[in-house]
Write a protein that holds these residues in place. Structure first.
Motif, PDB file in Angstrom:
ATOM      1  N   MET A  70       0.855  -1.189   0.000  1.00 29.53           N
ATOM      2  CA  MET A  70       0.000   0.000   0.000  1.00 29.53           C
ATOM      3  C   MET A  70       0.886   1.233   0.000  1.00 29.53           C
ATOM      4  N   LYS A  71       0.549   2.201  -0.844  1.00 26.07           N
ATOM      5  CA  LYS A  71       1.340   3.416  -0.852  1.00 26.07           C
ATOM      6  C   LYS A  71       1.134   4.188   0.431  1.00 26.07           C
ATOM      7  N   ARG A  72       2.034   5.120   0.719  1.00 26.54           N
ATOM      8  CA  ARG A  72       2.002   5.716   2.022  1.00 26.54           C
ATOM      9  C   ARG A  72       2.128   7.217   1.924  1.00 26.54           C
ATOM     10  N   THR A  73       2.408   8.193   1.998  1.00 28.91           N
ATOM     11  CA  THR A  73       2.937   9.572   1.948  1.00 28.91           C
ATOM     12  C   THR A  73       3.637   9.896   3.169  1.00 28.91           C
ATOM     13  N   ALA A 128      -7.630  -0.153   5.890  1.00 24.11           N
ATOM     14  CA  ALA A 128      -6.248  -0.647   5.911  1.00 24.11           C
ATOM     15  C   ALA A 128      -5.259   0.497   6.068  1.00 24.11           C
ATOM     16  N   GLU A 129      -5.444   1.566   5.308  1.00 25.25           N
ATOM     17  CA  GLU A 129      -4.533   2.702   5.425  1.00 25.25           C
ATOM     18  C   GLU A 129      -4.660   3.383   6.780  1.00 25.25           C
ATOM     19  N   GLN A 130      -5.882   3.458   7.281  1.00 33.44           N
ATOM     20  CA  GLN A 130      -6.064   4.100   8.582  1.00 33.44           C
ATOM     21  C   GLN A 130      -5.324   3.330   9.667  1.00 33.44           C
ATOM     22  N   TYR A 138      -4.435   8.429  -2.958  1.00 34.19           N
ATOM     23  CA  TYR A 138      -5.439   7.470  -2.521  1.00 34.19           C
ATOM     24  C   TYR A 138      -6.822   7.675  -3.138  1.00 34.19           C
ATOM     25  N   LEU A 139      -7.114   8.867  -3.611  1.00 30.62           N
ATOM     26  CA  LEU A 139      -8.455   9.147  -4.123  1.00 30.62           C
ATOM     27  C   LEU A 139      -8.470   9.431  -5.620  1.00 30.62           C
ATOM     28  N   ARG A 140      -7.501  10.199  -6.100  1.00 31.77           N
ATOM     29  CA  ARG A 140      -7.512  10.564  -7.518  1.00 31.77           C
ATOM     30  C   ARG A 140      -6.814   9.554  -8.409  1.00 31.77           C
ATOM     31  N   SER A 156       8.068  13.043   8.772  1.00 35.28           N
ATOM     32  CA  SER A 156       7.529  14.400   8.887  1.00 35.28           C
ATOM     33  C   SER A 156       6.062  14.532   8.508  1.00 35.28           C
ATOM     34  N   ASN A 157       5.438  13.445   8.062  1.00 33.06           N
ATOM     35  CA  ASN A 157       3.992  13.508   7.782  1.00 33.06           C
ATOM     36  C   ASN A 157       3.213  12.480   8.585  1.00 33.06           C
ATOM     37  N   ALA A 158       3.798  11.982   9.676  1.00 32.00           N
ATOM     38  CA  ALA A 158       3.149  10.935  10.468  1.00 32.00           C
ATOM     39  C   ALA A 158       1.817  11.412  11.027  1.00 32.00           C
ATOM     40  N   ARG A 159       1.753  12.632  11.546  1.00 38.75           N
ATOM     41  CA  ARG A 159       0.503  13.152  12.109  1.00 38.75           C
ATOM     42  C   ARG A 159      -0.509  13.447  10.993  1.00 38.75           C
ATOM     43  N   ASP A 160      -0.040  13.929   9.862  1.00 40.51           N
ATOM     44  CA  ASP A 160      -0.925  14.201   8.726  1.00 40.51           C
ATOM     45  C   ASP A 160      -1.599  12.921   8.243  1.00 40.51           C
ATOM     46  N   ILE A 161      -0.829  11.825   8.202  1.00 45.10           N
ATOM     47  CA  ILE A 161      -1.373  10.549   7.745  1.00 45.10           C
ATOM     48  C   ILE A 161      -2.505  10.098   8.654  1.00 45.10           C
ATOM     49  N   ALA A 162      -2.293  10.190   9.966  1.00 45.70           N
ATOM     50  CA  ALA A 162      -3.330   9.772  10.913  1.00 45.70           C
ATOM     51  C   ALA A 162      -4.582  10.623  10.779  1.00 45.70           C
ATOM     52  N   ALA A 163      -4.403  11.937  10.713  1.00 47.17           N
ATOM     53  CA  ALA A 163      -5.555  12.840  10.608  1.00 47.17           C
ATOM     54  C   ALA A 163      -6.294  12.644   9.290  1.00 47.17           C
ATOM     55  N   THR A 164      -5.556  12.469   8.206  1.00 48.68           N
ATOM     56  CA  THR A 164      -6.175  12.327   6.882  1.00 48.68           C
ATOM     57  C   THR A 164      -6.952  11.023   6.771  1.00 48.68           C
ATOM     58  N   ASN A 165      -6.405   9.952   7.299  1.00 45.48           N
ATOM     59  CA  ASN A 165      -7.120   8.677   7.193  1.00 45.48           C
ATOM     60  C   ASN A 165      -8.380   8.645   8.042  1.00 45.48           C
ATOM     61  N   LEU A 166      -8.407   9.388   9.142  1.00 46.50           N
ATOM     62  CA  LEU A 166      -9.670   9.534   9.863  1.00 46.50           C
ATOM     63  C   LEU A 166     -10.645  10.354   9.030  1.00 46.50           C
ATOM     64  N   ARG A 167     -10.156  11.399   8.394  1.00 45.53           N
ATOM     65  CA  ARG A 167     -10.998  12.182   7.473  1.00 45.53           C
ATOM     66  C   ARG A 167     -11.647  11.271   6.448  1.00 45.53           C
ATOM     67  N   TYR A 168     -10.855  10.403   5.828  1.00 42.86           N
ATOM     68  CA  TYR A 168     -11.391   9.519   4.800  1.00 42.86           C
ATOM     69  C   TYR A 168     -12.484   8.608   5.351  1.00 42.86           C
ATOM     70  N   LEU A 169     -12.289   8.061   6.548  1.00 40.10           N
ATOM     71  CA  LEU A 169     -13.299   7.180   7.111  1.00 40.10           C
ATOM     72  C   LEU A 169     -14.597   7.930   7.395  1.00 40.10           C
ATOM     73  N   LEU A 170     -14.494   9.103   7.987  1.00 40.73           N
ATOM     74  CA  LEU A 170     -15.698   9.876   8.306  1.00 40.73           C
ATOM     75  C   LEU A 170     -16.459  10.258   7.041  1.00 40.73           C
ATOM     76  N   LEU A 171     -15.729  10.698   6.028  1.00 38.26           N
ATOM     77  CA  LEU A 171     -16.385  11.088   4.783  1.00 38.26           C
ATOM     78  C   LEU A 171     -16.977   9.865   4.072  1.00 38.26           C
ATOM     79  N   TYR A 172     -16.292   8.732   4.168  1.00 39.66           N
ATOM     80  CA  TYR A 172     -16.818   7.507   3.563  1.00 39.66           C
ATOM     81  C   TYR A 172     -18.154   7.135   4.201  1.00 39.66           C
ATOM     82  N   LEU A 173     -18.240   7.267   5.514  1.00 42.71           N
ATOM     83  CA  LEU A 173     -19.501   6.964   6.194  1.00 42.71           C
ATOM     84  C   LEU A 173     -20.597   7.944   5.787  1.00 42.71           C
TER      85      LEU A 173
END
Length: 314
Positions: free
Chosen positions: A1-4, A187-189, A171-173, A212-229
């Motif tokens: 799985m790709k990561r950023t 899985a990414e979350q 992950y989206l585009r 340097s993007n560890a916190r961004d990854i966590a916040a973004t993947n929660l964003r994705y789950l909430l929006l998916y729901l």
């Protein structure tokens, strides 16, 4: 799985990583629904434990025992995952061994990817049917039903800022990644939520930009789950009804919401090396009225918006 602690969503039962929180439960009202006691996400970590001896003895050939002992002292969940995955042949693609500092920094990627390896092992996960998630040393979720879903790229219209733009592009585009369904979102979350503590507990050794993007990854993947729901409820009512009727999936979603809050708070003092300012902006958007409404409706739990964000509310 790709990561950023496991929470039973329709009762007040609490176990494993979810533990009784600091808030008092309201007294039950006769003829009213049972009031659940608040629960919190927590897990052991001792980021101040001395590992200077491990640093002084570190070599290219002893990185695995060093990894296990380092996390034994500072983050037992990392140690247990490393033991579980010790024989995985892909570790060396992710671990940097040129110096102890490079080694510590590479743990975000290494632990992230080894979480994928555990979660997506064919003995535990059947893509789009059911999934598994390594949560921490005390809890590993298995046989979590997914019922397929819809392409995660459908959440893009709900993202109206550029805070997660680099990850959105991956992950989206992207034509392949954007077509992944709920399996990809979860899985990414989960991988991001192991990669963040992996470097939070060794932050003083991180000198470069590899985490340097560890916190961004966590916040973004929660964003994705909430929006998916949200899209599931608004655009795919049959699918929404299916997943809302799956206690293990609802439990996992609540755990990941509280777990994200927990590790974002723990890592906040090191935000300058573990994330960008966008991580906090994404987090603020995750607590919008629409996003809080969807996690509360899906899980049946009330969540805190200000203090004690790693806990549910009474």
């Amino acid at each position: 799985m790709k990561r950023t602690g496991r929470l039973t969503l329709l009762t007040a039962s609490v176990a494993l990583a979810l533990v009784p929180g600091p808030l008092a439960a309201a007294a039950p009202v006769p003829s009213s629904p049972v009031v659940r006691a608040p629960v919190c996400y927590d897990e052991p970590s001792t980021p101040g434990a001395d590992i200077s001896d491990l640093k002084s003895r570190f070599t290219r050939s002893n990185w695995m025992p060093t990894l296990q002992e380092m996390y034994k002292r500072r983050w037992p969940s990392g140690q247990k995952l490393a033991i579980a995955q010790a024989n995985d042949k892909y570790w060396e693609q992710f671990v940097q061994t040129g110096s102890f500092e490079a080694f510590a920094e590479s743990m975000m990627v290494a632990i992230h990817e080894e979480t994928h390896m555990w979660d997506l092992d064919a003995s535990r996960t059947q893509w789009d049917d059911h999934t598994a998630a390594w949560i921490n040393a005390s809890r590993q979720d298995t046989n979590v039903p997914l019922h397929g879903g819809f392409a995660r790229k459908e959440i893009l219209p709900l993202i109206t800022d550029k805070y997660s733009d680099s990850m959105d592009g991956i992950y989206l585009r992207d034509s392949q990644q954007g077509a992944y369904k709920l399996q990809g979102v979860l899985a990414e979350q989960n991988a991001g939520l192991t990669g963040l503590p992996a470097v939070t507990v060794v932050q003083e050794y991180i000198k470069g930009i590899g985490a340097s993007n560890a916190r961004d990854i966590a916040a973004t993947n929660l964003r994705y789950l909430l929006l998916y729901l949200r899209v599931a409820k608004d655009k795919h009512p049959d699918y929404w009804a299916q997943i809302k009727n799956e206690p293990k999936l609802r439990e996992l979603a609540l755990t990941q919401f509280l777990r994200t809050a927990y590790w974002l708070e723990k890592s906040a003092p090191y935000a300058d090396k573990l994330g960008s300012p966008d991580a906090d902006r994404i987090t603020a958007s995750n607590y919008s009225a629409a996003n809080i409404a969807i996690i509360e409706e899906f899980t049946g739990a009330k969540v805190n918006r200000d203090t004690n964000k790693n806990c549910t509310a009474a």
